[in-house]
Scaffold this active site. Sequence first.
Site, short mmCIF file in Angstrom:
data_model
loop_
_atom_site.label_atom_id
_atom_site.label_comp_id
_atom_site.label_asym_id
_atom_site.label_seq_id
_atom_site.Cartn_x
_atom_site.Cartn_y
_atom_site.Cartn_z
N THR A 201 131.46 -60.02 39.05
CA THR A 201 130.40 -60.93 38.62
C THR A 201 129.85 -61.72 39.80
OG1 THR A 201 131.37 -61.09 36.44
CG2 THR A 201 129.93 -62.89 37.08
N TYR B 43 124.71 -59.08 31.91
CA TYR B 43 124.50 -58.79 33.33
C TYR B 43 125.30 -57.56 33.72
CZ TYR B 43 129.10 -60.84 34.06
OH TYR B 43 130.45 -61.10 34.01
N ASP C 68 138.32 -60.41 36.49
CA ASP C 68 139.17 -59.87 35.42
C ASP C 68 140.54 -59.41 35.93
OD1 ASP C 68 137.09 -60.33 33.71
OD2 ASP C 68 136.58 -58.24 33.36
N LYS D 228 144.24 -65.52 35.63
CA LYS D 228 142.99 -65.89 34.96
C LYS D 228 143.33 -66.42 33.57
CE LYS D 228 138.44 -64.26 33.59
NZ LYS D 228 137.29 -63.37 33.85
N1 ASP Z 1 134.04 -58.21 34.47
C1 ASP Z 1 133.87 -58.99 35.66
C2 ASP Z 1 134.78 -58.42 36.73
O1 ASP Z 1 135.95 -58.65 36.71
C3 ASP Z 1 134.14 -60.42 35.38
C4 ASP Z 1 134.10 -61.35 36.57
O2 ASP Z 1 133.98 -60.96 37.71
O3 ASP Z 1 134.18 -62.59 36.32
O4 ASP Z 1 134.31 -57.70 37.56
#
Ligand code: ASP
Length: 361
Positions: free
Chosen positions: A44, A57, A124, A196
Amino acid sequence: MRNFVGQRFAAITLLLAITMGMLNAVGARADQAQITMILATGGTIAGKQAAPGQPGYVSGADSVKSLIEAVPELKDVADVEGKQVSDVGSQNMDAKLWLELLRATSEELARPDVDAVVIAHGTDTLEETAYFLNLTLKSDKPVVVVGAVRPATALSADGPMNIYNATVVATSAAARGRGVLVVMNDEIHYAAEVTKTNTTNPDTMKSPNRGRAGVCDTGECVFFSPTSKRHTTDSAFSIGDEVTSLPYVAIVYAHAGMTAGPIKGALAEGAKGIVVAGVGDGNMSDAALDALTAAAKTGVVVVRSSRVGSGVVRRNIEVDDDTRGFVAAEELNPQKSRILLQLALMTTNEVGTIQDMFHAY
Ligand code: ASP
């Protein structure tokens, strides 16, 4: 300016060390004008919305160049360069990508002109990558993993400040020899501790058992206590060039009414180890206990962790680990227990030896 930031870091750290008596690694950078390498993997932090303000996104859509350009203040901290290692949402991280990232990071750390590595990563599975690298990198140079929960195009994106703080931490002498660190939301965490804890809140990374490693405020960062867990140059695990995969270890999730089904499924897929995300203190139903005891007798290594999110799973409390041949995960959550067990299984499936590893790492 770079010296100024480094000196402020050292001065504040020293002040805290004196007032709190908690710190054992203080000092200015030994060498200046070195490169901090930013390795981007996706996530993200490099996410883009279809249109600003939209909730949806795509992770990893932005390049490492854009990540660096979004924080012009970085030039005041270090000579920053960037490389793209992958562009995945970290839900798609796997052993193959870990091995690639380990090799890419090791290559950078081996360069005499590179002082530190910052890894931009999705949140994640960030804790898993950080822990894997913490156990397998062989360098004292700082490695900091950084993420963000809001995409780069979002209102009040958290990525730029996180990258800024991560780079300040990475370029500080105080970060040397602490193993892989995680920096997010003004906090520094040790790889073995961090997890997390919230789906989308910027305050998601926590170290529930031992607490955070330090804090940052717009590039003014201080460390608290060092970690006592073994890591990097003190880790017995090493991954040679010939390694292309890791042993298959499954995680099974315990719940009220748990049957032996998921355990049978893992064994049918060839699991060499099984980690139980147990209820409470690493507990599980009698059906699960019996299936795992039978598996342990065949040489499959069974580790009892907990789905609770904090606390320590010790041996022989409600479950007789000695009789059943199980390992207790101690402070490691299921996802990190899985990584340690994968690395352990590369050389041994002896339960006593592996229990000692869960104590040490
Ligand atoms: N799904 C994303 C990832 O882990 C979530 C994030 O980066 O906060 O790449």
